[in-house]
Every structure is written in C-alpha cells, then in structure tokens.
Design a protein around this motif. Structure first.
Motif, short mmCIF file in Angstrom:
data_model
loop_
_atom_site.label_atom_id
_atom_site.label_comp_id
_atom_site.label_asym_id
_atom_site.label_seq_id
_atom_site.Cartn_x
_atom_site.Cartn_y
_atom_site.Cartn_z
N THR A 5 -10.87 -11.70 -12.33
CA THR A 5 -9.63 -11.42 -11.60
C THR A 5 -9.49 -12.38 -10.42
N ILE A 6 -8.28 -12.92 -10.24
CA ILE A 6 -7.96 -13.77 -9.10
C ILE A 6 -7.09 -12.96 -8.16
N THR A 372 -15.17 -17.81 0.33
CA THR A 372 -14.24 -16.82 -0.18
C THR A 372 -12.88 -17.48 -0.42
N PRO A 373 -12.00 -16.86 -1.21
CA PRO A 373 -10.65 -17.42 -1.41
C PRO A 373 -9.90 -17.63 -0.10
N PHE A 396 -10.38 -28.88 -3.80
CA PHE A 396 -11.80 -28.56 -3.83
C PHE A 396 -12.32 -28.79 -5.24
N SER A 397 -13.57 -29.16 -5.34
CA SER A 397 -14.22 -29.29 -6.65
C SER A 397 -15.69 -28.91 -6.49
N ASN A 398 -16.42 -28.95 -7.61
CA ASN A 398 -17.85 -28.60 -7.61
C ASN A 398 -18.09 -27.25 -6.95
N ASN A 399 -17.40 -26.24 -7.50
CA ASN A 399 -17.54 -24.87 -7.00
C ASN A 399 -17.23 -24.76 -5.51
N ASN A 400 -16.15 -25.43 -5.13
CA ASN A 400 -15.65 -25.37 -3.75
C ASN A 400 -16.64 -25.91 -2.72
#
Length: 428
Positions: A5-6, A372-373, A396-400
């Motif tokens: 869920t987003i 966190t988001p 963002f990349s690489n899991n933020n």
C-alpha cells in the motif's frame, strides 16, 4: 511486494500506463502498478510523446492543477515553443496536456488547441495596449476570436486584434478553454484577504475607484482599484509630498506594492495606529545623506553572505524571490542621489522583512537508510528549492539513498546531507 500500500499524498514516478482487464493502471516499473483511479486527475489517454507548438504563452501546472512557479528554470513557456506531450489528462474538470512521462507537469489545452471565442454581453469599447480608447465599439452579442488574456493596469482584457483589446468585464460566453493572463496585474495585492473575524489583521475596502500611491505620496500611473475592492494592509503612516505640505494618512498594502489614502477606504479588523508623526513625515521627504543610507548599505552588502547560507538556499522559491527583489529595489534607492529619507527607510524595511521570512533549514530524519514517505517528500522539496528546479526534476534511487537532479536525460548527483540531517531522537 504484492499488495503493498502507498499512502495518500505520496508522489511516485511512473513510466507510462497500461490497461489490464479493461482497467487503466500506472506502471511504477519492476512489474508494479497502481490503478489510475487512485491518482488525482483522470487519465484520458496515454501515448508516446508528440511534438506540438504552443499558440499562447503558457504556465506549467502540477498534477493537482497548481501552478509551478518555475519549470526547468522558466516561469512560463513562450508562444511558438515546440514541446513534447504525452497525452492528455483531466484535472478538476479541465483538459491539460502532459509534459513529462512521470505525469508531474502539464499545460492547459487552450494553449495548444483551437482558438478561444468570446461573445460580448455588452457594447464594448476597443482599447489599445496602454488602456486608451477612441471609443470604437464592438456591439453586444458579437462573437470574436481572442488570442490572449492580458492585464492593462489592474483590469483584465482580451486581445481581439493587433493592439486591440476589450475588457473582460464586458465578455459573456467564452467558448473554448481558459486562457492564462500573459502578465500580472499592476499594483494588485498578492496576498489573500484575511477573514474579517481575524482580530490580528487589518483589511481596507475602497469606497470608490481609487489610486495607488508611492512612499512620496505620488500616484502610480495606471494603478487603480475599483470600488468595493478589499486589501490586506500592514501599517498606517503619515506621508508628506514636500516639507511645506500637510501630511496625510495612508495605509500600506501588506504586499508592499504601495499605499492607499485613509480617506479612500473603510477599515475592518485590528485598529492600526500611525507608525510616525506628521513632523517625521515632513523630515522623510528630505534627500538622504550617506549617513541616512548606512543601514540600507549594510543590508545590501550582506546579501552575498545571506544567499550563500543554508537559511536562504533551503527557503521556498517565493521567499528567496521576495528577498532578491528587496535587495534589487534597495540597490536602486541606494544608488539614487535624489532618494529621500522615506524611500531609504522603506527600502531598508523591505529587506529586513524579506530576510525575516527566509526559513530554510535541513530536514530532520530518523534514519538515512530508512526514510519515511513524508521525509522523502520534504527532502525533495528542499532540494528543488535549493537548486531552483521543479520538484519533478528531483529523484531518489537505490531505495531512497541516492539523490539526483534529472532533466532532459542529464543526471546531476546531489549530496543528501546538504538537505537533511539525521536525528536519532526522532520518534516515528
């Protein structure tokens, strides 16, 4: 993971849409999709990019229909520009063309599609670009093509020919999509009128058509307000036009764009007392000496260090723009050998006020390795402000854990520590 869920309000990048069993989805990559119905705005179509030409100057909007102040470094896209679009989307009932694959930037369809047609609800004089008329009429009921909406002074007009305009107030039916004004209204306040129940603010309402004045008590050319217009004000002061004149009371607009005469308005909200005396007002019209300009000079000279600070770089674009304008305006006054003490004090006060509104600061996060988001969103906003790019360009990349600016296929790495600081004391 399946069925992840987003949260509502989170912005994500999409690389296109796909219809699955008759339902439209946005692709997030890696075999992950979200239903288009859960995204603000209803997608109407998706296709590879198509090159189109703008027929009007166009502002750029985000996925919520809110204007983006700068898109790829520009305040607006100019007429005749070739742009790539990725289909259309309906946002709050209006049609937009999508400018990027991610679906974060849009222009109104009226800036690309067929011309807008207006119908006059009253007999209307034709004006030139200076707001002057020879009283030639366009009759009530006449239908004409318009190519732009433009402010002349504080009134909105539609352009119907070469240097020919009619007042928007005389226009009834508008066929086609809405046109953005190509400019801003001269002298118009940029602040919202406060609720009359707010006892800590003051607003005034014009009794009739009134002029806007400068700090020397002189009328601005072509800057007027119609009767019944409300504006928020920040102070009441005496202004004299000369050392021998009788000072009069004026309200200063909270936007800082000028003054309204006390006798031209009615007041609601917090009662303001004059910030000066009639005698001080007379003194303010004398030419300022170098000593009188000392504080203003100091504020201008410190601008370089302010702009190099975290406070400035991480502030909102609007706060930085206001500070920049105050410095530019202040420099003009400081270099003017005829500037009065009143002008110098006003310029210095504008810089002090604009600097006080700079509120940039690094985003405090609990753990750089598990953002966190909300933390991601805040960092993206801070990085966009600092680099003067739209938020859609920050990725963002690489899991933020890796932050970059991505524009037109070019990637510029960023140091996340320039925009955020880890604080293990934060309780999630």
């Amino acid at each position: 993971a399946k069925y992840t869920t987003i949260a509502k309000g989170v912005t994500v990048n999409s690389n296109g849409t796909k219809t699955i069993d008759g339902v439209l989805y946005y692709s997030l990559g890696g075999g992950a999709y979200i239903k288009a119905a859960n995204v603000d705005g209803k997608a109407e179509e998706s296709e590879d990019s198509t090159s189109v030409k703008l027929i009007h100057n166009a502002y750029v909007y985000d996925e919520n229909g809110k204007r983006i102040k700068k898109y790829e470094g520009k305040a607006k896209l100019t007429k005749g520009t070739e742009i790539d679009v990725y289909g259309t989307m309906t946002i709050k009932g209006k049609k937009y063309y999508q400018l990027d694959e991610e679906g974060t930037a849009f222009v109104k369809a009226g800036n690309i599609d067929k011309p807008t047609i207006i119908t006059l609800k009253k007999n209307a004089y034709i004006y030139n670009g200076e707001g002057k008329t020879k009283k030639k009429l366009v009759k009530k009921g006449k239908t004409v093509k318009t190519t732009e909406a433009r402010y002349i002074g504080t009134k909105l007009y539609y352009k119907i020919g070469d240097d020919q305009f009619v007042k928007a107030a005389n226009v009834g039916k508008v066929k086609g999509t809405e046109l953005d004004p190509v400019n801003e209204p001269d002298g118009a306040a940029t602040v919202e009128v406060p609720d009359t129940e707010d006892v800590n603010s003051t607003k005034v309402t014009t009794k009739r058509v009134v002029s806007l004045y400068d700090i020397k008590g002189q009328k601005y050319a072509n800057r007027t307000f119609d009767a019944g217009v409300s504006q928020q004000v920040s102070e009441l002061r005496y202004i004299a036009t000369s050392v021998n004149s009788t000072p009069q009371l004026f309200f200063k607009l909270a936007s800082g764009r000028g003054y309204l005469k006390y006798d031209d308005v009615t007041m609601d909200g917090k009662i303001l007392n004059p910030v000066n005396t009639p005698e001080q007002a007379k003194a303010d019209v004398t030419v300022a000496t170098a000593a009188d300009k000392a504080k203003l000079t100091q504020s201008i000279n410190e601008a370089a260090s302010v702009k190099a600070s975290e406070l400035y770089k991480l502030s909102s674009s609007s706060a930085k723009a206001a500070y920049d304008k105050a410095i530019t305006d202040g420099a003009i006054v400081n270099n003017n050998a005829s500037a009065t003490i009143g002008q110098v004090n006003e310029a210095e006060g504008a810089i002090v006020a604009a600097k006080a509104k700079l509120n940039g600061a690094k985003i405090a996060v609990a753990n750089f390795n598990s953002l966190t988001p909300d933390e991601v969103t805040a960092i993206v906003k801070a990085a966009a402000n600092a680099n003067n790019v739209p938020e859609s360009a920050i990725q963002f990349s690489n899991n933020n854990t890796t932050l970059s600016i991505v524009t037109n296929g070019y990637t510029q790495p960023l140091n996340i520590n320039d925009y955020a600081v880890q604080n293990s004391a934060i309780n999630r």
